[in-house]
Design a protein around this motif. Structure first.
Motif, PDB file in Angstrom:
ATOM      1  N   PRO A 256      -6.200   4.849  -5.591  1.00 57.99           N
ATOM      2  CA  PRO A 256      -4.763   5.027  -5.039  1.00 57.99           C
ATOM      3  C   PRO A 256      -4.265   5.989  -3.740  1.00 57.99           C
ATOM      4  O   PRO A 256      -3.723   5.755  -3.019  1.00 57.99           O
ATOM      5  CB  PRO A 256      -4.115   4.973  -6.287  1.00 57.99           C
ATOM      6  N   GLU A 257      -5.100   7.073  -3.980  1.00 54.08           N
ATOM      7  CA  GLU A 257      -4.737   8.302  -3.059  1.00 54.08           C
ATOM      8  C   GLU A 257      -5.120   7.956  -1.778  1.00 54.08           C
ATOM      9  O   GLU A 257      -4.707   8.892  -0.707  1.00 54.08           O
ATOM     10  CB  GLU A 257      -4.918   9.899  -3.637  1.00 54.08           C
ATOM     11  N   ASP A 258      -6.346   6.882  -1.703  1.00 51.92           N
ATOM     12  CA  ASP A 258      -6.686   6.642  -0.222  1.00 51.92           C
ATOM     13  C   ASP A 258      -5.803   5.808   0.469  1.00 51.92           C
ATOM     14  O   ASP A 258      -6.127   5.800   1.803  1.00 51.92           O
ATOM     15  CB  ASP A 258      -7.987   6.025  -0.404  1.00 51.92           C
ATOM     16  N   ILE A 259      -4.817   5.242   0.107  1.00 57.15           N
ATOM     17  CA  ILE A 259      -3.897   4.415   0.603  1.00 57.15           C
ATOM     18  C   ILE A 259      -3.100   5.247   1.683  1.00 57.15           C
ATOM     19  O   ILE A 259      -2.330   6.346   1.012  1.00 57.15           O
ATOM     20  CB  ILE A 259      -2.955   3.582  -0.237  1.00 57.15           C
ATOM     21  N   GLU A 260      -3.093   5.287   2.977  1.00 59.08           N
ATOM     22  CA  GLU A 260      -2.512   5.961   3.887  1.00 59.08           C
ATOM     23  C   GLU A 260      -1.174   5.292   4.307  1.00 59.08           C
ATOM     24  O   GLU A 260      -0.187   5.875   4.807  1.00 59.08           O
ATOM     25  CB  GLU A 260      -3.367   6.183   5.130  1.00 59.08           C
ATOM     26  N   LEU A 261      -1.343   4.068   4.322  1.00 58.02           N
ATOM     27  CA  LEU A 261       0.128   3.344   4.824  1.00 58.02           C
ATOM     28  C   LEU A 261       0.363   1.950   3.858  1.00 58.02           C
ATOM     29  O   LEU A 261      -0.604   1.101   3.397  1.00 58.02           O
ATOM     30  CB  LEU A 261       0.001   2.689   6.277  1.00 58.02           C
ATOM     31  N   VAL A 262       1.626   1.753   3.413  1.00 56.74           N
ATOM     32  CA  VAL A 262       2.371   0.592   2.852  1.00 56.74           C
ATOM     33  C   VAL A 262       2.903  -0.133   3.712  1.00 56.74           C
ATOM     34  O   VAL A 262       3.977   0.547   4.284  1.00 56.74           O
ATOM     35  CB  VAL A 262       2.908   0.893   1.612  1.00 56.74           C
ATOM     36  N   VAL A 263       2.692  -1.257   3.953  1.00 58.92           N
ATOM     37  CA  VAL A 263       3.609  -2.194   4.862  1.00 58.92           C
ATOM     38  C   VAL A 263       4.224  -3.285   3.852  1.00 58.92           C
ATOM     39  O   VAL A 263       3.612  -4.082   3.272  1.00 58.92           O
ATOM     40  CB  VAL A 263       2.543  -2.678   5.930  1.00 58.92           C
ATOM     41  N   ASN A 264       5.698  -3.208   3.889  1.00 61.22           N
ATOM     42  CA  ASN A 264       6.319  -4.201   3.046  1.00 61.22           C
ATOM     43  C   ASN A 264       6.854  -5.485   4.270  1.00 61.22           C
ATOM     44  O   ASN A 264       7.263  -5.179   5.116  1.00 61.22           O
ATOM     45  CB  ASN A 264       7.509  -3.695   2.568  1.00 61.22           C
ATOM     46  N   THR A 265       6.390  -6.388   3.676  1.00 57.63           N
ATOM     47  CA  THR A 265       6.529  -7.893   4.347  1.00 57.63           C
ATOM     48  C   THR A 265       7.979  -8.120   4.498  1.00 57.63           C
ATOM     49  O   THR A 265       8.530  -8.618   5.425  1.00 57.63           O
ATOM     50  CB  THR A 265       5.640  -8.987   4.050  1.00 57.63           C
ATOM     51  N   HIS A 266       8.703  -7.609   3.558  1.00 56.31           N
ATOM     52  CA  HIS A 266      10.350  -7.698   3.382  1.00 56.31           C
ATOM     53  C   HIS A 266      10.670  -6.780   2.044  1.00 56.31           C
ATOM     54  O   HIS A 266      10.088  -6.185   1.735  1.00 56.31           O
ATOM     55  CB  HIS A 266      10.701  -9.212   3.294  1.00 56.31           C
ATOM     56  N   CYS A 267      12.093  -6.799   1.931  1.00 57.91           N
ATOM     57  CA  CYS A 267      12.641  -5.895   1.078  1.00 57.91           C
ATOM     58  C   CYS A 267      12.763  -6.255  -0.436  1.00 57.91           C
ATOM     59  O   CYS A 267      13.358  -5.563  -1.122  1.00 57.91           O
ATOM     60  CB  CYS A 267      14.043  -5.583   1.575  1.00 57.91           C
ATOM     61  N   HIS A 268      12.158  -7.542  -0.730  1.00 62.12           N
ATOM     62  CA  HIS A 268      12.650  -7.931  -2.076  1.00 62.12           C
ATOM     63  C   HIS A 268      11.705  -7.147  -2.958  1.00 62.12           C
ATOM     64  O   HIS A 268      10.488  -6.796  -2.842  1.00 62.12           O
ATOM     65  CB  HIS A 268      12.301  -9.585  -2.284  1.00 62.12           C
ATOM     66  N   PHE A 269      12.201  -7.038  -4.270  1.00 64.32           N
ATOM     67  CA  PHE A 269      11.805  -6.144  -5.293  1.00 64.32           C
ATOM     68  C   PHE A 269      10.222  -6.481  -5.789  1.00 64.32           C
ATOM     69  O   PHE A 269       9.462  -5.611  -6.180  1.00 64.32           O
ATOM     70  CB  PHE A 269      12.561  -6.349  -6.565  1.00 64.32           C
ATOM     71  N   ASP A 270       9.991  -7.667  -5.728  1.00 64.60           N
ATOM     72  CA  ASP A 270       8.496  -7.905  -6.276  1.00 64.60           C
ATOM     73  C   ASP A 270       7.517  -7.796  -5.188  1.00 64.60           C
ATOM     74  O   ASP A 270       6.257  -7.914  -5.366  1.00 64.60           O
ATOM     75  CB  ASP A 270       8.406  -9.487  -6.293  1.00 64.60           C
ATOM     76  N   HIS A 271       8.240  -7.371  -4.076  1.00 66.22           N
ATOM     77  CA  HIS A 271       7.006  -6.679  -2.937  1.00 66.22           C
ATOM     78  C   HIS A 271       6.970  -5.231  -2.779  1.00 66.22           C
ATOM     79  O   HIS A 271       6.155  -4.765  -2.076  1.00 66.22           O
ATOM     80  CB  HIS A 271       7.290  -7.396  -1.488  1.00 66.22           C
ATOM     81  N   ILE A 272       8.172  -4.549  -3.086  1.00 62.25           N
ATOM     82  CA  ILE A 272       8.326  -3.239  -2.830  1.00 62.25           C
ATOM     83  C   ILE A 272       8.154  -2.257  -4.033  1.00 62.25           C
ATOM     84  O   ILE A 272       8.270  -1.073  -3.960  1.00 62.25           O
ATOM     85  CB  ILE A 272       9.588  -2.922  -2.038  1.00 62.25           C
ATOM     86  N   GLY A 273       8.373  -3.037  -5.199  1.00 62.63           N
ATOM     87  CA  GLY A 273       8.352  -2.366  -6.301  1.00 62.63           C
ATOM     88  C   GLY A 273       7.441  -1.178  -6.844  1.00 62.63           C
ATOM     89  O   GLY A 273       7.488  -0.460  -7.478  1.00 62.63           O
ATOM     90  N   GLY A 274       6.238  -1.285  -6.316  1.00 60.93           N
ATOM     91  CA  GLY A 274       5.293  -0.393  -6.467  1.00 60.93           C
ATOM     92  C   GLY A 274       4.829   0.683  -5.440  1.00 60.93           C
ATOM     93  O   GLY A 274       4.096   1.487  -5.543  1.00 60.93           O
TER      94      GLY A 274
END
Length: 203
Positions: A47-65
């Motif tokens: 998990p700490e290897d992830i440098e960038l999280v891109v959200n396709t949109h703002c809904h909770f089921d895409h941004i919750g983590g």
């Protein structure tokens, strides 16, 4: 061309996509941390290897983590950054599904049409939300909740707009899409363009 690895959505979670072992597109609803981390580890990624999280949109089921990835920068379109930063459970659709607390208010990068992420270009595709995006690498489309396999489009009753969706799908029809990697459901491996045409015919 960047490698795209599917992490299939579980329960409320959206599909998540691992790009080049350091970028994660969407993070699910935040309810299944062990599942998400196990899938990353299966692909040799901590998990700490992830440098960038891109959200396709703002809904909770895409941004919750998003908050699981403290080392990563969080990127979302500038219009969808607003409800995230404002802890707006209506705008993030959390309240519609009983998620009254959004733990993810951090946005480090506000994306716009034409921005580059690895081999991908950001395409602004409002309709499901005002700041929905797709990622396009000249062959594959990570489509969020704009387009689904089999001619589906994202619902438009939770901060969406029908006219915007129609224009967005029309825009995507101009691309020679082979693979579609949607926010929910199965991946399309070859004839993505046909699925986009089908989606347009249903609008």
């Amino acid at each position: 061309m960047s490698e795209i690895v599917l992490i299939l959505g579980y329960n409320y979670d959206s599909n998540c996509y691992l790009i080049d072992n350091k970028i994660l597109v969407d993070t699910g609803a935040g309810e299944n941390k062990d599942y998400l981390f196990a899938k990353l580890c299966e692909n040799g990624v901590e998990p700490e290897d992830i440098e960038l999280v891109v959200n396709t949109h703002c809904h909770f089921d895409h941004i919750g983590g998003n908050h699981f990835f403290e080392n990563a920068k969080i990127a979302v379109h500038k219009l969808d950054a607003i409800p995230i930063k404002n802890e707006d459970t209506l705008g993030t659709s959390g309240s519609a599904f009983g998620f009254d607390k959004i733990n993810n208010t951090r946005v480090d990068m506000e994306l716009e049409e034409g921005d580059k992420i690895a081999d991908f270009e950001v395409i602004h595709t409002p309709g499901h939300t005002s700041g929905g995006i797709c990622l396009w690498d000249g062959e594959n489309l990570i489509s969020g909740d704009t387009i689904f396999a089999g001619g589906g489009v994202g619902r438009m009753d939770l901060g969406g707009n029908y006219d915007d969706m129609k224009k967005s799908v029309e825009k995507l029809m101009k691309l020679d899409v082979k693979g579609i990697f949607p926010g929910h459901g199965p991946v399309v491996e070859n004839n993505g363009k046909d699925h986009i045409k089908m989606s347009y015919s249903y609008l």
